[in-house]
Design an enzyme around this catalytic site. Sequence first.
Site, short mmCIF file in Angstrom:
data_model
loop_
_atom_site.label_atom_id
_atom_site.label_comp_id
_atom_site.label_asym_id
_atom_site.label_seq_id
_atom_site.Cartn_x
_atom_site.Cartn_y
_atom_site.Cartn_z
N HIS A 58 12.45 41.49 -0.10
CA HIS A 58 13.35 40.32 0.01
C HIS A 58 12.64 39.06 -0.50
O HIS A 58 13.23 38.27 -1.23
CB HIS A 58 13.75 40.10 1.48
CG HIS A 58 14.58 41.20 2.06
ND1 HIS A 58 14.29 41.78 3.27
CD2 HIS A 58 15.71 41.82 1.62
CE1 HIS A 58 15.21 42.70 3.55
NE2 HIS A 58 16.07 42.76 2.57
N LYS A 96 22.53 46.66 13.75
CA LYS A 96 21.13 47.02 13.94
C LYS A 96 20.40 45.78 14.46
O LYS A 96 20.11 44.86 13.71
CB LYS A 96 20.50 47.50 12.63
CG LYS A 96 21.46 47.60 11.48
CD LYS A 96 20.78 47.89 10.15
CE LYS A 96 21.52 47.29 8.99
NZ LYS A 96 20.90 47.43 7.70
N ARG A 108 17.89 48.19 -5.75
CA ARG A 108 16.73 49.09 -5.86
C ARG A 108 17.03 50.38 -6.58
O ARG A 108 16.15 50.99 -7.18
CB ARG A 108 16.22 49.45 -4.45
CG ARG A 108 15.49 48.34 -3.75
CD ARG A 108 15.43 48.56 -2.27
NE ARG A 108 16.76 48.45 -1.69
CZ ARG A 108 17.03 48.47 -0.40
NH1 ARG A 108 16.06 48.61 0.46
NH2 ARG A 108 18.27 48.34 0.03
N SER A 115 14.17 47.54 5.01
CA SER A 115 14.03 47.15 6.41
C SER A 115 14.05 48.38 7.31
O SER A 115 13.34 48.45 8.31
CB SER A 115 15.16 46.20 6.81
OG SER A 115 15.14 45.04 6.02
P1 ADP Z 1 22.42 44.13 3.79
O1 ADP Z 1 22.48 44.66 5.19
O2 ADP Z 1 23.42 43.06 3.51
O3 ADP Z 1 22.35 45.17 2.70
P2 ADP Z 1 19.55 43.74 3.60
O4 ADP Z 1 18.80 42.82 4.48
O5 ADP Z 1 19.32 45.20 3.78
O6 ADP Z 1 21.06 43.34 3.78
O7 ADP Z 1 19.29 43.39 2.08
C1 ADP Z 1 19.65 42.15 1.53
C2 ADP Z 1 19.61 42.25 0.01
O8 ADP Z 1 18.27 42.51 -0.42
C3 ADP Z 1 20.44 43.40 -0.56
O9 ADP Z 1 21.02 42.99 -1.80
C4 ADP Z 1 19.43 44.48 -0.82
O10 ADP Z 1 19.84 45.37 -1.84
C5 ADP Z 1 18.24 43.66 -1.25
N1 ADP Z 1 16.96 44.32 -1.04
C6 ADP Z 1 16.53 44.95 0.08
N2 ADP Z 1 15.29 45.45 -0.10
C7 ADP Z 1 14.93 45.13 -1.38
C8 ADP Z 1 13.75 45.39 -2.17
N3 ADP Z 1 12.72 46.09 -1.70
N4 ADP Z 1 13.74 44.90 -3.43
C9 ADP Z 1 14.80 44.22 -3.92
N5 ADP Z 1 15.93 43.95 -3.24
C10 ADP Z 1 16.00 44.40 -1.97
#
Ligand code: ADP
Length: 147
Positions: free
Chosen positions: A17, A41, A89, A126
């Site tokens: 992130h 979650k 990803r 996450s």
């Molecule tokens: P959500 O629950 O809305 O998917 P996340 O917190 O899981 O939220 O992710 C927020 C954004 O960050 C999403 O667009 C996700 O694809 C992106 N993201 C998560 N992990 C990575 C990573 N390792 N590299 C690039 N983008 C990521």
Amino acid sequence: MKQAIFPGSFNPFTTGHENIVRRGLTFFDKIIIAIGKNSAKNDFSLQERKAKIEEIFKDENRVEVALYQGLTIDFAKEKNVKFLLRGVRNLDDFKYELEMADCNKLLAGVETVLLFAESDKREISSTLVRELQAFGKDISDYIPQKK
Ligand code: ADP
């Protein structure tokens, strides 16, 4: 001023992130990291998530951290922001992001800007961090460290 909202659960906020935010700052003037309250979650408390992200970007005044409830497009309207920033990803992410981007464009005219995950960040999620932590493993490689 070009502003974007980077919405997500950030449960917790990972180096993946952080990487998206720092790269986004090379072409957006300001990024609002928006932590959605509607997540089921709930391992890391919302206030804890917000405080940790603020700490990571404490020297970057172009980053704001906010909590929001409900639809991202309503929050974007409230903040008068026309762009969402998201990361991709893999193909599963891509499919999900495409559907969301279509909806958000259709319903509110909000554009989504996607960045591909950096190759060394592609496996970071996450969910992985929560699982490692549940089993008492070291998560420091995946969580932004205080400088
Ligand atoms: P959500 O629950 O809305 O998917 P996340 O917190 O899981 O939220 O992710 C927020 C954004 O960050 C999403 O667009 C996700 O694809 C992106 N993201 C998560 N992990 C990575 C990573 N390792 N590299 C690039 N983008 C990521």
